[in-house]
Scaffold this active site. Sequence first.
Site, PDB file in Angstrom:
ATOM      1  N   CYS A  16       0.855  -1.209   0.000  1.00  0.00           N
ATOM      2  CA  CYS A  16       0.000   0.000   0.000  1.00  0.00           C
ATOM      3  C   CYS A  16       0.875   1.238   0.000  1.00  0.00           C
ATOM      4  CB  CYS A  16      -0.929  -0.006   1.214  1.00  0.00           C
ATOM      5  SG  CYS A  16      -0.042  -0.064   2.774  1.00  0.00           S
ATOM      6  N   CYS A  19       3.392   1.737   2.746  1.00  0.00           N
ATOM      7  CA  CYS A  19       4.639   0.975   2.595  1.00  0.00           C
ATOM      8  C   CYS A  19       5.664   1.797   1.817  1.00  0.00           C
ATOM      9  CB  CYS A  19       4.381  -0.331   1.861  1.00  0.00           C
ATOM     10  SG  CYS A  19       3.302  -1.474   2.727  1.00  0.00           S
ATOM     11  N   CYS A  82      45.696 -12.803 -16.235  1.00  0.00           N
ATOM     12  CA  CYS A  82      46.379 -12.888 -14.941  1.00  0.00           C
ATOM     13  C   CYS A  82      45.462 -12.415 -13.822  1.00  0.00           C
ATOM     14  CB  CYS A  82      47.664 -12.065 -14.940  1.00  0.00           C
ATOM     15  SG  CYS A  82      47.381 -10.299 -15.222  1.00  0.00           S
ATOM     16  N   CYS A  85      43.767  -8.999 -13.940  1.00  0.00           N
ATOM     17  CA  CYS A  85      42.578  -8.912 -14.799  1.00  0.00           C
ATOM     18  C   CYS A  85      41.318  -9.199 -13.988  1.00  0.00           C
ATOM     19  CB  CYS A  85      42.669  -9.913 -15.951  1.00  0.00           C
ATOM     20  SG  CYS A  85      44.093  -9.707 -17.031  1.00  0.00           S
ATOM     21  N   ASP A 486      24.301 -36.281  14.303  1.00  0.00           N
ATOM     22  CA  ASP A 486      22.937 -36.674  14.637  1.00  0.00           C
ATOM     23  C   ASP A 486      22.936 -38.209  14.664  1.00  0.00           C
ATOM     24  OD1 ASP A 486      20.027 -36.584  14.821  1.00  0.00           O
ATOM     25  OD2 ASP A 486      20.054 -37.259  12.740  1.00  0.00           O
ATOM     26  N   ASP A 686      20.877 -35.294   8.738  1.00  0.00           N
ATOM     27  CA  ASP A 686      20.151 -35.612   7.503  1.00  0.00           C
ATOM     28  C   ASP A 686      18.724 -35.118   7.496  1.00  0.00           C
ATOM     29  OD1 ASP A 686      19.110 -37.403   9.402  1.00  0.00           O
ATOM     30  OD2 ASP A 686      18.539 -38.808   7.820  1.00  0.00           O
ATOM     31  N   ASP A 690      17.675 -31.068  11.679  1.00  0.00           N
ATOM     32  CA  ASP A 690      19.118 -30.838  11.772  1.00  0.00           C
ATOM     33  C   ASP A 690      19.545 -29.540  11.084  1.00  0.00           C
ATOM     34  OD1 ASP A 690      19.571 -33.284  13.094  1.00  0.00           O
ATOM     35  OD2 ASP A 690      19.564 -34.356  11.185  1.00  0.00           O
TER      36      ASP A 690
END
Length: 791
Positions: A16, A19, A82, A85, A486, A686, A690
């Site tokens: 709006c 904002c 090099c 660059c 874990d 996994d 975790d």
Amino acid sequence: MSATQTFNLPIGGMTCASCAGRVERALRQLPEVSNVSVNLASEQARIDAPADSLLKLLDTIEAAGYEVPSERIELAIQGMTCASCVGRIERALAKHPGVLEVSVNLATEHAQLKVARGTDRNLLLSAVSKAGYSATLLTEQTAELGGAEKNLQRERWLLIIALVLAAPLVLPMLLAPFGVHWMLPAWAQFVIATPVQFILGARFYRAAWKALRAGAGNMDQLVAIGTSAGYGLSVYQWLITPAGQMPHLYFEASVVIIALIMLGKYMESRAKRQTSSAIRALQALRPDQALRLKDGEEQLVALNLLVLGDQVVVKPGERFPVDGKVLEGQSHADEALISGESVPQAKQPGDSITEGAINGEGRLLIETTALGTETVLAKIIRLVEDAQAAKAPIQKLVDKVSQVFVPAVLVIALITLIGWLIAGVGIQVALLNAVAVLVIACPCALGLATPTAIMAGTGVAARHGILIKDAEALEVAHKVNIVAFDKTGTLTSGTPQVAHLQAVDNDTQTLLQLAGSLQRGSEHPLAKAVLDACLQQGIKTQPVTASQALSGRGIAGIIGERSLALGNRRMLDEHDLSPGDLAAKAEAWEAEGRTLSWLIEQKPQPRVLGLFAFGDTLKEGAKEAISRLKALDIDTHLISGDNRGSVDNVANELAINSTHANVLPADKASIINALKKQGVVAMVGDGINDAPALASANVGIAMGGGTDVAMQAAGITLMRGDPRLVAAALDISNRTFNKIRQNLFWAFAYNMVGIPLAAFGYLNPMVAGAAMALSSVSVVANALLLKRWRP
């Protein structure tokens, strides 16, 4: 403060007018901002501010509760020679409004950029062009297959021409020690040297001029100045020498220097191509077509015509063209190049299939579940490409050095020239020594030291199922001295299995047969564990009648004439039965955190037949994984949400001393943060729970088969759920970082030793040219030794 420029930034999250006003007020509070207007309709902010204030503008917008949507693009850069660059292109792109992050890699010749959404690509390409180079969007470059190979072939032919022309000029030098004094006349040397200097050597002049126009220095300027000085001095000597006398000429020095540098660049290009072989090997796994089954007919179609849900036929020996699920058939899949798993995996209906794997002996019908950029193979390729294009933190030091390197060398060469003139040796000797300084001082090796090692290390790791997400993870991993695991799905299988069983009459075979017969057709995890145990021991189950589930207790049924039930302790209480001689085992197994099930006979006289203990079992290789880490003097911890008995049981089996049980997902990250005070921590997990801990650790390691969330949070992903790969990942990290350090040492050593030797007259320009070419080749060759690594 840098010059003011106009930023046109997209703003995400505005809904709006208030904002827009909030963003505008936040930006106006910055003293750097001279003018700002925010348009809600176009979701754009137009901001006048210094060019170096972009990050501050982004932070201000984010603090106000909004964001600048971004996207990643990749450019292919042509003309880099090099490390200086690299720095010049990065600075040119970083100045562009809308560029949030930029990283240029000399080895891959790619630039990775994070830009505000809507940033004009053409302006980015123009910025690279103004810096003295050319660029294309990577998608445009990859459209031309074999482009890199064609460039390599062109380099090879130019090199052959240069070597053929250089040969007659070098031959007299080689024959002189044998008493053969012969030399081409001056005019012949001039005819040979001129095309080498200005046609084959034109690349150095073009690149030097572009760098000079951009106000910067590079390797090509050193080569162009040095060889031009030798060529010009030769022409001058030829013109002033009286007729009939042989002048002192140095055409051979300029020609040989150019030929040697071309030889070095060609060998370097070939070697760099080998460092990216892992990517090419992965890309080669993708078939171009698929055999689609539609309306009962098999049709050979291009992959881009497939949609999710299509059924694809894969014949024996063919590669799987998509990710999918097996609908019909049985076979084995060779996934070695994808996961590093050397043993073909059995496939049957319901099993998943990965694009690029090779089908074994059976015909399979699979349903497509992922296509294009969403397949596992595509994600692996993208991950390896990102890692190879990224910069290790140590590279920042090299970038700073390279910014001042070429100007410093030019100053040293000038001092060398003046110093020798003051010493009274004459213009010829003074100029040749200055040329030697210019030629030997090439920053190519500095620019290649880190990226070639990273490309080789991440490439060989990917071949063995270890995906390293970024160079920072690679650099940090070699310092790890604490690994936290874990439990479920990481060190253990993650599915319940029969851990112990005991029959009252000690007939475990019959006990297992009766329990398996009761569980026929059940989908309960514990039922599957019993049936798996029957299958492993070759026990055939019997038909069961009147089977019924006992809510909250277990299952009952009739086998032959016997009425049996299998369930928990509540079932014993209902039948007023006691564990009897099994009480001690039940107590001990419960202390291990096992789940207990009792097999009883209900009629005619209720009695206990036996006891089952279910639990998670250790993964194959878990013990070896922990012992390997201990051998590396790495402390191990076990963190799990499971009960204390279960956690301690696994820790005891694996000889892990430090355990953390009953840990909530949110608390795992807190434990990791506490461990980080003791050292450098790697977290291995996994699951979704975790992810916070993986992100909190210095290095997160996600196990293969885990969730995408875990893989995104981790710096390293193991494609196989083999815990032994944890030590392998730390090992390749350590070896790669050692290669980086070795390469940087040699790159600096060449210049630290070579420049003074050249300045004091101990190196002639041709030897300096050979040493310069050797420095780049040796750095890349040293990195390629990583390709011999095996877990």
